[in-house]
Design an enzyme around this catalytic site. Structure first.
Site, PDB file in Angstrom:
ATOM      1  N   ARG A  52      43.349  29.025  10.781  1.00  0.00           N
ATOM      2  CA  ARG A  52      44.423  29.720  10.062  1.00  0.00           C
ATOM      3  C   ARG A  52      44.919  30.922  10.848  1.00  0.00           C
ATOM      4  O   ARG A  52      46.043  31.365  10.667  1.00  0.00           O
ATOM      5  CB  ARG A  52      43.912  30.239   8.700  1.00  0.00           C
ATOM      6  CG  ARG A  52      43.547  29.175   7.696  1.00  0.00           C
ATOM      7  CD  ARG A  52      42.795  29.782   6.513  1.00  0.00           C
ATOM      8  NE  ARG A  52      43.511  30.807   5.808  1.00  0.00           N
ATOM      9  CZ  ARG A  52      44.425  30.594   4.855  1.00  0.00           C
ATOM     10  NH1 ARG A  52      44.725  29.364   4.517  1.00  0.00           N
ATOM     11  NH2 ARG A  52      45.015  31.597   4.261  1.00  0.00           N
ATOM     12  N   ARG A  97      47.070  35.123  20.246  1.00  0.00           N
ATOM     13  CA  ARG A  97      48.307  35.353  20.996  1.00  0.00           C
ATOM     14  C   ARG A  97      48.090  36.235  22.205  1.00  0.00           C
ATOM     15  O   ARG A  97      47.378  37.219  22.116  1.00  0.00           O
ATOM     16  CB  ARG A  97      49.294  36.134  20.119  1.00  0.00           C
ATOM     17  CG  ARG A  97      49.987  35.368  19.108  1.00  0.00           C
ATOM     18  CD  ARG A  97      51.124  36.218  18.523  1.00  0.00           C
ATOM     19  NE  ARG A  97      51.410  35.697  17.216  1.00  0.00           N
ATOM     20  CZ  ARG A  97      51.193  36.343  16.103  1.00  0.00           C
ATOM     21  NH1 ARG A  97      50.744  37.576  16.122  1.00  0.00           N
ATOM     22  NH2 ARG A  97      51.465  35.761  14.956  1.00  0.00           N
ATOM     23  N   ARG A 127      33.913  29.656  -3.974  1.00  0.00           N
ATOM     24  CA  ARG A 127      33.517  31.028  -3.695  1.00  0.00           C
ATOM     25  C   ARG A 127      34.272  31.909  -4.671  1.00  0.00           C
ATOM     26  O   ARG A 127      35.479  31.721  -4.887  1.00  0.00           O
ATOM     27  CB  ARG A 127      33.875  31.384  -2.246  1.00  0.00           C
ATOM     28  CG  ARG A 127      33.278  32.697  -1.773  1.00  0.00           C
ATOM     29  CD  ARG A 127      31.772  32.631  -1.650  1.00  0.00           C
ATOM     30  NE  ARG A 127      31.207  33.842  -1.047  1.00  0.00           N
ATOM     31  CZ  ARG A 127      29.983  34.270  -1.285  1.00  0.00           C
ATOM     32  NH1 ARG A 127      29.180  33.619  -2.110  1.00  0.00           N
ATOM     33  NH2 ARG A 127      29.538  35.354  -0.698  1.00  0.00           N
ATOM     34  N   ARG A 163      37.296  43.452   2.366  1.00  0.00           N
ATOM     35  CA  ARG A 163      38.517  44.188   2.712  1.00  0.00           C
ATOM     36  C   ARG A 163      38.869  45.190   1.632  1.00  0.00           C
ATOM     37  O   ARG A 163      38.428  45.064   0.487  1.00  0.00           O
ATOM     38  CB  ARG A 163      39.693  43.247   2.984  1.00  0.00           C
ATOM     39  CG  ARG A 163      39.890  42.142   1.989  1.00  0.00           C
ATOM     40  CD  ARG A 163      40.885  41.083   2.528  1.00  0.00           C
ATOM     41  NE  ARG A 163      40.879  39.897   1.686  1.00  0.00           N
ATOM     42  CZ  ARG A 163      41.413  38.739   2.012  1.00  0.00           C
ATOM     43  NH1 ARG A 163      42.032  38.581   3.148  1.00  0.00           N
ATOM     44  NH2 ARG A 163      41.350  37.711   1.175  1.00  0.00           N
ATOM     45  N   GLU A 172      37.335  44.242  -2.203  1.00  0.00           N
ATOM     46  CA  GLU A 172      37.150  42.819  -2.510  1.00  0.00           C
ATOM     47  C   GLU A 172      35.731  42.390  -2.120  1.00  0.00           C
ATOM     48  O   GLU A 172      35.390  42.357  -0.948  1.00  0.00           O
ATOM     49  CB  GLU A 172      38.195  42.039  -1.711  1.00  0.00           C
ATOM     50  CG  GLU A 172      38.389  40.620  -2.144  1.00  0.00           C
ATOM     51  CD  GLU A 172      39.607  39.989  -1.443  1.00  0.00           C
ATOM     52  OE1 GLU A 172      40.678  40.635  -1.351  1.00  0.00           O
ATOM     53  OE2 GLU A 172      39.471  38.857  -0.989  1.00  0.00           O
ATOM     54  N   TYR A 226      42.310  24.443   0.138  1.00  0.00           N
ATOM     55  CA  TYR A 226      42.583  25.835   0.504  1.00  0.00           C
ATOM     56  C   TYR A 226      44.083  25.983   0.793  1.00  0.00           C
ATOM     57  O   TYR A 226      44.512  26.048   1.933  1.00  0.00           O
ATOM     58  CB  TYR A 226      41.748  26.180   1.745  1.00  0.00           C
ATOM     59  CG  TYR A 226      41.650  27.636   2.147  1.00  0.00           C
ATOM     60  CD1 TYR A 226      42.413  28.633   1.552  1.00  0.00           C
ATOM     61  CD2 TYR A 226      40.769  28.002   3.147  1.00  0.00           C
ATOM     62  CE1 TYR A 226      42.285  29.953   1.946  1.00  0.00           C
ATOM     63  CE2 TYR A 226      40.634  29.323   3.552  1.00  0.00           C
ATOM     64  CZ  TYR A 226      41.408  30.292   2.948  1.00  0.00           C
ATOM     65  OH  TYR A 226      41.284  31.582   3.363  1.00  0.00           O
ATOM     66  N   ASP A 239      47.893  27.707   0.636  1.00  0.00           N
ATOM     67  CA  ASP A 239      48.649  28.961   0.543  1.00  0.00           C
ATOM     68  C   ASP A 239      49.795  28.764  -0.460  1.00  0.00           C
ATOM     69  O   ASP A 239      50.114  27.634  -0.818  1.00  0.00           O
ATOM     70  CB  ASP A 239      49.232  29.331   1.911  1.00  0.00           C
ATOM     71  CG  ASP A 239      48.163  29.813   2.876  1.00  0.00           C
ATOM     72  OD1 ASP A 239      47.127  30.324   2.401  1.00  0.00           O
ATOM     73  OD2 ASP A 239      48.355  29.663   4.096  1.00  0.00           O
TER      74      ASP A 239
HETATM   75  N1  UDP Z   1      38.412  35.826   9.242  1.00  0.00           N
HETATM   76  C1  UDP Z   1      37.549  36.509  10.064  1.00  0.00           C
HETATM   77  N2  UDP Z   1      37.749  37.853  10.270  1.00  0.00           N
HETATM   78  C2  UDP Z   1      38.770  38.530   9.686  1.00  0.00           C
HETATM   79  C3  UDP Z   1      39.655  37.823   8.849  1.00  0.00           C
HETATM   80  C4  UDP Z   1      39.439  36.464   8.645  1.00  0.00           C
HETATM   81  O1  UDP Z   1      36.610  35.941  10.610  1.00  0.00           O
HETATM   82  O2  UDP Z   1      38.888  39.756   9.902  1.00  0.00           O
HETATM   83  C5  UDP Z   1      38.146  34.384   9.017  1.00  0.00           C
HETATM   84  C6  UDP Z   1      37.271  34.165   7.789  1.00  0.00           C
HETATM   85  O3  UDP Z   1      36.446  33.042   8.030  1.00  0.00           O
HETATM   86  C7  UDP Z   1      38.287  33.853   6.717  1.00  0.00           C
HETATM   87  C8  UDP Z   1      39.317  33.037   7.513  1.00  0.00           C
HETATM   88  O4  UDP Z   1      39.344  33.683   8.785  1.00  0.00           O
HETATM   89  O5  UDP Z   1      37.740  33.118   5.665  1.00  0.00           O
HETATM   90  C9  UDP Z   1      40.697  33.006   6.913  1.00  0.00           C
HETATM   91  O6  UDP Z   1      41.164  34.331   6.752  1.00  0.00           O
HETATM   92  P1  UDP Z   1      42.454  34.675   5.874  1.00  0.00           P
HETATM   93  O7  UDP Z   1      42.767  36.103   6.077  1.00  0.00           O
HETATM   94  O8  UDP Z   1      43.505  33.659   6.187  1.00  0.00           O
HETATM   95  O9  UDP Z   1      41.872  34.404   4.430  1.00  0.00           O
HETATM   96  P2  UDP Z   1      42.382  34.692   2.934  1.00  0.00           P
HETATM   97  O10 UDP Z   1      43.373  35.807   2.979  1.00  0.00           O
HETATM   98  O11 UDP Z   1      42.898  33.387   2.421  1.00  0.00           O
HETATM   99  O12 UDP Z   1      41.107  35.086   2.263  1.00  0.00           O
END
Ligand code: UDP
Length: 367
Positions: free
Chosen positions: A172, A176, A249, A280, A300, A348, A350
């Site tokens: 996901r 870059r 989860r 976060r 969270e 999963y 979006d």
């Molecule tokens: N992820 C990570 N570090 C970060 C942010 C995300 O390793 O700082 C990984 C983690 O496994 C997470 C996945 O990337 O479940 C997808 O992150 P995303 O931010 O897309 O998740 P969402 O916002 O859907 O929780």
């Protein structure tokens, strides 16, 4: 008495889009939800002028002009671009993984310098067919980024070892070799001006709604109200867990209002380290460039899911997928029930993908 064409179970994005399309096609819908409000997890609560994303941060993004136009019917979007920061071992890093992140990690100033380090680490790992999240991350971005920004966050987020998680989850995130902190590659992105509730209200305008109604508490009577059911809840619950529980989860949100104008200078700050119990902190006002004298922040905390908690993320490992396929096979035999959304499809998704899927299913059904 069948007063309705469709009983829509769950007022999240899937249910609301389906209801909207069905109503436009002249069908009569009743939307029910067990919560006290509609909108599912995109619901926002207005706390002293700040739209608080009550069930976790939602940032709209899509590459599909039709989906973008669809949501823009209901409200305009602002030009917010998601650029999260991650804190790891006391240092700040830009996300997603880009030239800024590489500079912060290694001091590399050119794409070539960064690429050399990453490619060497990938080569050293030497895995051709990544089969889990850890292998996928190590063969995509190398050991240093994995250890600084992925491993601990991921294991905390999912409550599982990265070697036990599906590889697709890490795909996901963009990688870059430019100085670009935009978390998404999509052409369109933003936050609805006035909050997500405006989209939900627009979708459900003129449609019968009943909140605080639990479908499973009164299944027979509710099912009798309509010719067909659109079910957006948990598919394993629909079938009374006959093949066992699917794993999810859950999350716990801790909201705090502070008499500070600006707590963290960014809407999203990730906490990678395993000794911090939350993943976060969201500072909601920054999604809408808020100028209030106060702020609202949300920590969270990922949690183990149990039946009385909200199921946020499906855990799509092999074992759960196998179980889901068994439930899906049952669902395909239903003549009067349509399944859709993150919980009913155990996917999963979006927001833009949910809308696309609801539009597609509505079109197929209503034609
Ligand atoms: N992820 C990570 N570090 C970060 C942010 C995300 O390793 O700082 C990984 C983690 O496994 C997470 C996945 O990337 O479940 C997808 O992150 P995303 O931010 O897309 O998740 P969402 O916002 O859907 O929780």
């Amino acid at each position: 008495m069948q007063m309705y064409d469709y009983l829509i179970v769950g007022a999240g994005l899937f249910g609301c889009v389906f209801a909207h399309e069905a109503t436009k096609a002249g069908k009569k819908c009743l939307v029910i939800d067990k919560r006290a409000h509609v909108g599912g997890n995109v619901y926002c609560e207005n706390v002293d002028g700040i739209h608080v994303h009550k069930y976790g941060a939602h940032i709209f993004h899509t590459n599909d002009k039709d989906i973008w136009d669809y949501v823009n019917q209901f409200t305009e979007f602002n030009n917010y671009v998601n650029s999260p920061i991650s804190i790891s071992k006391g240092k700040l890093y830009n996300l997603p993984f880009n030239m800024n992140t590489f500079y912060q990690l290694w001091g590399t100033k050119t794409p070539e310098e960064a690429k050399t380090i990453i490619e060497n680490q990938i080569k050293e790992f030497g895995c051709k067919n990544p089969e889990n999240l850890e292998e996928q991350a190590l063969s995509l971005i190398g050991k240093d980024v994995y250890e600084a920004l992925i491993k601990e966050y991921t294991e905390k987020q999912w409550g599982k070892k990265a070697t036990e998680l599906p590889a697709f989850i890490i795909k996901r995130l963009p990688v870059r070799y430019t100085f670009n902190n935009n978390y998404f590659n999509d052409k369109y992105q933003g936050i609805p001006i006035g909050g997500y509730n405006k989209i939900i209200d627009g979708l459900l305008k003129g449609i019968d709604i009943k909140t605080n109604v639990d479908f499973f508490k009164d299944k027979d009577a509710l099912s009798g109200l309509a010719k067909k059911i659109v079910f957006t809840g948990k598919i394993d619950e629909f079938y009374n867990y006959k093949y066992g529980n699917l794993e999810y989860r859950s999350l716990r949100f801790e909201n705090t209002k502070l008499n500070t104008e600006n707590f963290q200078g960014n809407a999203v700050v990730n906490y990678n380290d395993s000794n911090v119990p939350y993943t976060r902190i969201i500072e909601h006002k920054h999604f809408e460039f808020g100028k209030q004298k106060h702020t609202v922040i949300t920590k969270e905390f990922p949690e183990q899911w149990t039946s009385e908690k909200e199921a946020y993320y499906p855990i799509n490992n092999d074992e759960n997928q196998k179980k889901y396929q068994a439930y899906k096979a049952l669902s395909l035999q239903e003549v009067h029930v349509i399944f859709g959304g993150r919980l009913a499809e155990y996917k999963y998704y979006d927001m833009h993908q949910i809308i696309a899927s609801a539009l597609q299913k509505a079109k197929k059904e209503l034609n």
